[in-house]
Structures are given as C-alpha cells and as structure tokens.
Scaffold this active site. Sequence first.
Site, PDB file in Angstrom:
ATOM      1  N   CYS A   1      66.988  41.284  44.112  1.00  0.00           N
ATOM      2  CA  CYS A   1      65.757  40.625  43.659  1.00  0.00           C
ATOM      3  C   CYS A   1      64.547  41.247  44.341  1.00  0.00           C
ATOM      4  CB  CYS A   1      65.834  39.127  43.953  1.00  0.00           C
ATOM      5  SG  CYS A   1      64.356  38.215  43.438  1.00  0.00           S
TER       6      CYS A   1
ATOM      7  N   CYS B   1      61.819  38.718  45.167  1.00  0.00           N
ATOM      8  CA  CYS B   1      62.086  37.921  46.367  1.00  0.00           C
ATOM      9  C   CYS B   1      61.812  38.708  47.644  1.00  0.00           C
ATOM     10  CB  CYS B   1      63.546  37.457  46.386  1.00  0.00           C
ATOM     11  SG  CYS B   1      64.113  36.636  44.897  1.00  0.00           S
ATOM     12  N   ASP B   2      62.251  39.967  47.673  1.00  0.00           N
ATOM     13  CA  ASP B   2      62.309  40.708  48.934  1.00  0.00           C
ATOM     14  C   ASP B   2      61.390  41.916  49.013  1.00  0.00           C
ATOM     15  OD1 ASP B   2      64.336  38.942  49.707  1.00  0.00           O
ATOM     16  OD2 ASP B   2      65.892  40.199  48.822  1.00  0.00           O
TER      17      ASP B   2
END
Length: 379
Positions: A149, A152-153
């Site tokens: 992701c 997300c990261d």
Amino acid sequence: MGLDIRINLPKQGAVETYDVVIVGGGPAGLTAAIYSARGRRSTVMLERNMAGGQIALTELVENFPGFPEGISGFDLSDRMKRQAAQFGAELREITTVAAFQPEEDGCFSISTDQERIRGKAIILAPGVEAKRSGIPGEAEFVGRGVSWCATCDGALYKGRTVAVVGGGDSAVEEGMFLTRFADKVYVVHRRDELRAEKIIQERAFANDKMQFVWDSVPRRIVGGQMVEALEVQNVKTQGLTSLPVNGVFFYIGQIPNTAFLQGVVRLDPAGYILTDDLMRTSVCGVFACGDARSNPLKQIAMAVGEGSLAAVQAGRYLDELECPVPSALDRRQTWGGPDVCEPAEVVAAGDGRPAEERQPTEGGQASGGGAAAGGAPVT
C-alpha cells in the site's frame, strides 16, 4: 450523517436476525447496503476497521462516473457509507468471519470474531487482498520495507529509493504516487511492456523519477534491520541484478477473501464465487457481488452495479418468502427449485484467462473490500 458507533457493539447474549446480512464493505457491499436499507429491509454490513475496502486507501479515482476532476477513494467510500447510514443500514466492525452456515429455519448464521448474526438473506462481497510473491525476504521485512500500500506507507520513503513490482494499473499508478516522496522508483515488470491503461503509461513514462526494469522478476529481498536491496532476475538472459532500494511495493495480483466459503457455495478454481446473471450463488438466499465474484472486470463501477443487482434480487427473494420464515425446504420450493439454486453451468463469467490476468484495477485500484475467514484479516 455518520454511522452511529453504538450500532457496532454486539448485544450481549442476543443473536440478532436481520433481513439482509452483507459480508464486506467495499463499493459492492456499500451499494448493496444502500439499496437494501432504502428498500426498508433491516440490513447489517460486516467489515473490518473502515468501510470502503481497498478504495478507501486509493489516492485518486478518475474513472468513476460523476467526478470529472476525480475523487479520493476515501472520500468516495465515505460518501457511500454515509448514504447507506442515512437509509438505516448498520455497520459492524469485525476482524474475521469464522463460520457461515444455513440453519434449520431457513435463515443463515454468520459467526465473526465479535458475535453471531443471523440473516434471512446473505450478500457476499468479501473482496480481494493483495497476492504475496513468496520470495525470500518478503515475509521477514513486512513493516520494515515491504508493503502492498503506497498510500499507507509512501510518506516513509521521502528522499529514498523504492521498487514497485508489477505492470498493471495499480503498480504504475502507485509508483507515480511514490514519486511524490521517493527520489527514484524502480518499476520491475516481467514483460517488455506495461499492462496499464495507455493514459497511465503516458504519465509514467513522462515521470523522470521512474525507471523501468523490463523482463524481470523479483527473486530475493535482502537487508539487515530494514530492506537494503531487491534482487531481480531477467527472464530472457537469466542474469541477476541487485537494485539498491529502501522499500519494495508489490502489485502482482489479488486473491479472493473466500476461505470461509469453501464447501458452502460454489467457487471457481481460483476461489472466486460463482453466480448466475442475477448474482445468485449455488445456495438459495445467498447472493454475491464485487471483486470476489467470478467476473472478467474488477472495477468500482462494475462492483456498484453488481451490488445494486444483488440487493434487488435479495429483496425479491425475501418478498417471495411468507412471514414467519418458512423452512429450508419450503424456501427452496418458493424460490424456484434446485435448478435455480445450482447454476453451475451458467455462472462462469470469466473469459478463460488465468485469474491473475483478469484483474484490471480501478483508477488504479481494485474495488473490493471484505471479510476473510480462518484468521485471515478483512481487507
């Protein structure tokens, strides 16, 4: 209007029965919840953490009708969630579905890590999750440089170098997103051309931070405390190359969250749910929609259409049932007989390609979210 968080708390000692229980809260499940609740059916939707599934983590969705400037996946899923809540749909936050089975009175029982819920009709929209590569180092470096992701990261890699593995919409678009933070993004693809949409390819090739590693597959992730390199192999020359990277993001396909349905409804060889054209599974009263359904296109618009049809058909199914709920045998006879309930010959909606080859993704994400069983997380 938001969802009332009080409805997320199971009632101690009580097993509630709903008209419709929806397993999974991606676009298909959310749309089914909107249609079902608006049809004045008591409706509960089961999903982990947040509704929206994978699209909730998508930075920008450009090809969903009605948003010419695009819309973030989080905002789109939040609007769907609020719309479902407006009509009275409930949301239950869960981690897993442990068991799903029919009961003697014709209802269905769903056991989660939180509680047991009964439904007169079930809509399965459990979605998909990212496929793992299984190469050495992948599992060892989860949370230390390995991710699925970018949204997300990605911010963790400001000023660093990362690799994206894959050549579809998701891989290329997430790679472009990573260039907002990383100084260089390698795109490792096993072929000599991308599978992403042409407009996405054009943007990627124009991005100076993206470097393409063609005809190559990942073989090993190496590092100490954190990822330090990705070893790739050229499929034509068999030569090995070590790419110095701080992170590796995998976009190599998806697998359906249907482990809890093994032996319950018919699945195709890849684990996708088989239905007829009206979203009916091999079990009367159980419907399926979204990315976990065997179909040739994994898109938000497709999932929304399937979710609405599944809810409408579930409503019609319930309309044909007299109150109180008849027995399982009466239900089968009322619904139309075993030929309707076992649509094995008419359910193959795929186009013959392997599952990993028929996973085009939305702007560039797959649509689905959903619940998994046997300890697997809901995505």
